[in-house]
Every structure is written in structure tokens, then in C-alpha cells.
Scaffold this active site. Structure first.
Site, short mmCIF file in Angstrom:
data_model
loop_
_atom_site.label_atom_id
_atom_site.label_comp_id
_atom_site.label_asym_id
_atom_site.label_seq_id
_atom_site.Cartn_x
_atom_site.Cartn_y
_atom_site.Cartn_z
N ASN A 12 -10.24 -10.00 -49.07
CA ASN A 12 -11.35 -9.77 -48.13
C ASN A 12 -12.65 -9.76 -48.93
O ASN A 12 -12.93 -8.81 -49.64
CB ASN A 12 -11.12 -8.42 -47.43
CG ASN A 12 -12.32 -7.98 -46.60
OD1 ASN A 12 -13.20 -8.79 -46.28
ND2 ASN A 12 -12.37 -6.70 -46.27
N LYS A 14 -15.57 -9.52 -47.88
CA LYS A 14 -16.61 -8.71 -47.22
C LYS A 14 -17.91 -9.50 -47.12
O LYS A 14 -17.89 -10.71 -46.94
CB LYS A 14 -16.79 -7.39 -47.96
CG LYS A 14 -15.48 -6.65 -48.20
CD LYS A 14 -15.67 -5.22 -48.58
CE LYS A 14 -14.35 -4.63 -49.02
NZ LYS A 14 -14.34 -3.18 -49.04
N HIS A 98 -10.88 -3.29 -39.51
CA HIS A 98 -11.13 -2.79 -40.86
C HIS A 98 -11.92 -1.48 -40.74
O HIS A 98 -12.79 -1.34 -39.86
CB HIS A 98 -11.93 -3.83 -41.66
CG HIS A 98 -12.00 -3.50 -43.13
ND1 HIS A 98 -12.87 -2.57 -43.62
CD2 HIS A 98 -11.29 -3.97 -44.19
CE1 HIS A 98 -12.70 -2.49 -44.94
NE2 HIS A 98 -11.75 -3.32 -45.31
N GLU A 100 -14.35 -0.37 -42.32
CA GLU A 100 -15.82 -0.52 -42.38
C GLU A 100 -16.38 -0.90 -41.01
O GLU A 100 -17.49 -0.51 -40.65
CB GLU A 100 -16.19 -1.55 -43.46
CG GLU A 100 -15.95 -0.99 -44.86
CD GLU A 100 -15.78 -2.01 -45.96
OE1 GLU A 100 -16.03 -3.20 -45.72
OE2 GLU A 100 -15.37 -1.61 -47.06
N GLU A 170 -4.60 1.06 -45.00
CA GLU A 170 -5.75 1.17 -45.88
C GLU A 170 -6.34 2.59 -45.78
O GLU A 170 -7.16 2.85 -44.90
CB GLU A 170 -6.81 0.16 -45.48
CG GLU A 170 -6.37 -1.27 -45.63
CD GLU A 170 -7.54 -2.16 -46.04
OE1 GLU A 170 -7.40 -2.87 -47.05
OE2 GLU A 170 -8.60 -2.12 -45.40
N GLY A 176 -12.77 0.67 -51.87
CA GLY A 176 -14.01 0.49 -52.65
C GLY A 176 -14.37 1.69 -53.50
O GLY A 176 -15.49 1.78 -54.01
N SER A 216 -8.53 -0.25 -53.34
CA SER A 216 -8.69 -0.27 -54.80
C SER A 216 -7.48 -0.86 -55.53
O SER A 216 -7.09 -0.37 -56.59
CB SER A 216 -9.01 1.13 -55.32
OG SER A 216 -10.26 1.56 -54.79
C1 PEP Z 1 -10.73 -3.75 -48.33
O1 PEP Z 1 -11.86 -4.15 -48.17
O2 PEP Z 1 -9.89 -3.95 -47.43
C2 PEP Z 1 -10.37 -3.08 -49.58
C3 PEP Z 1 -9.17 -2.60 -49.69
O3 PEP Z 1 -11.36 -2.98 -50.54
P1 PEP Z 1 -11.15 -2.55 -52.09
O4 PEP Z 1 -9.98 -3.34 -52.62
O5 PEP Z 1 -12.42 -2.93 -52.75
O6 PEP Z 1 -10.85 -1.09 -52.12
#
Ligand code: PEP
Length: 261
Positions: A12, A14, A98, A100, A170, A176, A216
């Protein structure tokens, strides 16, 4: 979905990468992808770069996805993108719900449900995200929160629809932040999700369901996470912005997957 039951590694991107930057990243991933051909790789650029990335991956096994969609096919919805438009641009996959989007753009379990149905109507594979906040985890609410999110969004669907969905666990506190769930934490939630699927749809659907972990993920934690029985792959943010780390995660995931077959 059974055919996809090999490690699924989705990046992703983003709100990163211009069209030309996206082309370079996709080209690098395509160049390295023969090393990880036993995984399903999915590139999920911003809307503006989807068509360009699609051109780059043509002739490879890589899939292309979008980060969101709107549930109507067309109409007066300024700023939204429909499943029809995504399909034409070359998407096969779309992330829905997601954290976010839930946090900044008012996404709810109900909008997730409508978006999943819209994606399925147009043969887009939805990657539906679910996860708890740090506060919910600390209060011991993780499992009920996940159960409620899934019940309100996807578990109302019939099996023929649900089977086409990929789920992504997640934990919001891990996205992040550099703080990933431990393999045990990921497995606790992901086996719980698989059991919920079995209760709702039966064991075969549960066994074939693809449940990704996201939060992460990096090359150095992907092997131990992927070794867990109910981790079928990853949804990766930050580490998908470099071809080398994205492909290294796929390599580690394949190595762990081979050990648990
Ligand atoms: C994500 O955006 O779904 C995500 C898991 O981000 P990150 O790997 O940066 O934590």
C-alpha cells in the site's frame, strides 16, 4: 480464492509517489519479481499512478490495486472514484476500510460493507481491513472489537461473496509506528478471525480464507510473523516504498510458508 492461497504480499503506497516515481518503483519490483514468483504480489499505488503501474506490470504476474473506491458506478459524487473506473484503469484489487480512512475520512463498517459489495459487483478483490486501537487493546477489547467490525461489515454477506474477500488484520497501533504486533499477538487475532469465519461459513471457507497481517512489517520481522499458522501474507505500507524491502519481505514470507506447508 483457493488459487490465491500462497503468500499474498500487498504494498500500500498510500499518498506517496508521483507517476514517474511510481513507474520506477514498479519497474524495479517487476525486475526482481522472478525471485519471488511463488508469492502473489500486489502493487497498490495512488489513483493517479494506477494506469502507469498497470502498463509496467503487463506481462508479469503482479496484480494492481487501489486504496479506496466509492460504492456507486457513476454520478454526482465529486472527488470519488467508482469500481467501473478502477476496473478500466486495470485494477484487480481494492483496499477497503483502511484505518487511515476510518480515522480521517469517516469510513464506517456500513460504508465498508457497501464498498465491498460494489467491488465484488465488478470483480475487484476487496482487501478489507480490521483492527483495534491501542486503547482498545489495553482495555482487553481487541477480540470483541474485531468481531463487531467483521459482523457489521462482511459477515452479513452470503458465502459466495465472502469467499472472494481478503481480510487484513491491522492493529492501528502498529501502522506506520515501527511497532509491529508480535507473532503471538497476530496469531491470536488471526486464528480468532478464522474461527469466526468457520462458525459463520464452515471450515472449508475458513481454511481457504486469506488473512493478511499489516502493521510495521519489515524484512526482519516478516519470517517470524509469516511462520504463524493463520498469517497468509502481508499488507505493507512503509516497507513497500522500496523495491528491495518489498521483495525481501516476499522472500522471507515464501521461506516461512515453505516451512509450514
Ligand atoms: C498499512 O498502511 O496498511 C501499513 C500496514 O503501514 P505500515 O507497514 O507502514 O505500518
Amino acid at each position: 480464492m483457493g488459487g490465491l492461497k500462497k503468500p499474498v504480499i500487498a504494498g500500500n503506497w498510500k499518498m506517496h509517489k508521483t507517476i514517474s516515481e511510481a513507474r520506477i518503483l514498479a519497474e524495479e519490483v517487476v525486475r526482481k519479481s522472478p525471485e519471488v514468483s511463488t508469492a502473489t504480489l500486489i502493487l497498490i499505488p495512488p489513483f493517479t499512478a494506477i494506469a502507469e503501474v498497470k502498463k509496467v506490470v503487463a506481462g508479469s504476474q503482479l496484480l494492481v490495486g487501489a486504496q479506496n473506491l466509492f460504492w456507486e458506478d457513476q454520478g454526482p459524487f465529486t472527488g470519488e472514484i467508482s469500481p467501473v473506473q478502477l476496473k478500466e484503469a486495470g485494477c484487480q484489487v481494492v483496499i477497503i476500510g483502511h484505518s487511515e480512512r476510518r480515522q480521517h475520512f469517516g469510513e464506517t463498517d456500513e460504508t465498508v460493507r457497501k464498498k465491498v459489495l460494489a467491488a465484488l459487483r465488478h470483480d475487484l478483490i476487496p482487501v478489507v481491513c480490521t483492527g483495534e486501537t491501542l486503547e482498545q487493546r489495553e482495555k482487553g477489547q481487541t477480540l470483541p472489537v474485531i468481531k463487531n467490525q467483521l459482523e457489521q461489515s462482511v459477515f452479513s454477506m452470503e458465502a459466495d461473496k465472502f469467499e472472494k474477500i481478503i481480510l487484513a488484520y491491522e492493529p492501528i497501533w502498529a501502522i506506520g509506528t515501527g511497532r509491529h504486533a508480535t507473532p503471538e499477538q497476530a496469531e491470536e487475532v488471526q486464528s480468532f478471525i478464522r474461527n469466526l469465519i468457520a462458525e459463520r461459513y464452515g471450515k472449508i471457507v475458513a481454511d481457504y480464507a486469506i488473512i493478511l497481517y499489516g502493521g510495521s512489517v519489515k524484512p526482519d520481522n516478516s519470517f517470524s510473523l509469516m511462520k504463524e499458522k493463520d498469517v497468509d501474507g502481508f499488507l505493507i505500507g512503509g516497507a513497500s516504498l522500496e523495491a528491495e524491502s518489498f521483495v525481501a519481505i516476499a522472500r522471507e514470507a515464501i521461506r516461512a510458508y515453505e516451512g509450514k506447508k
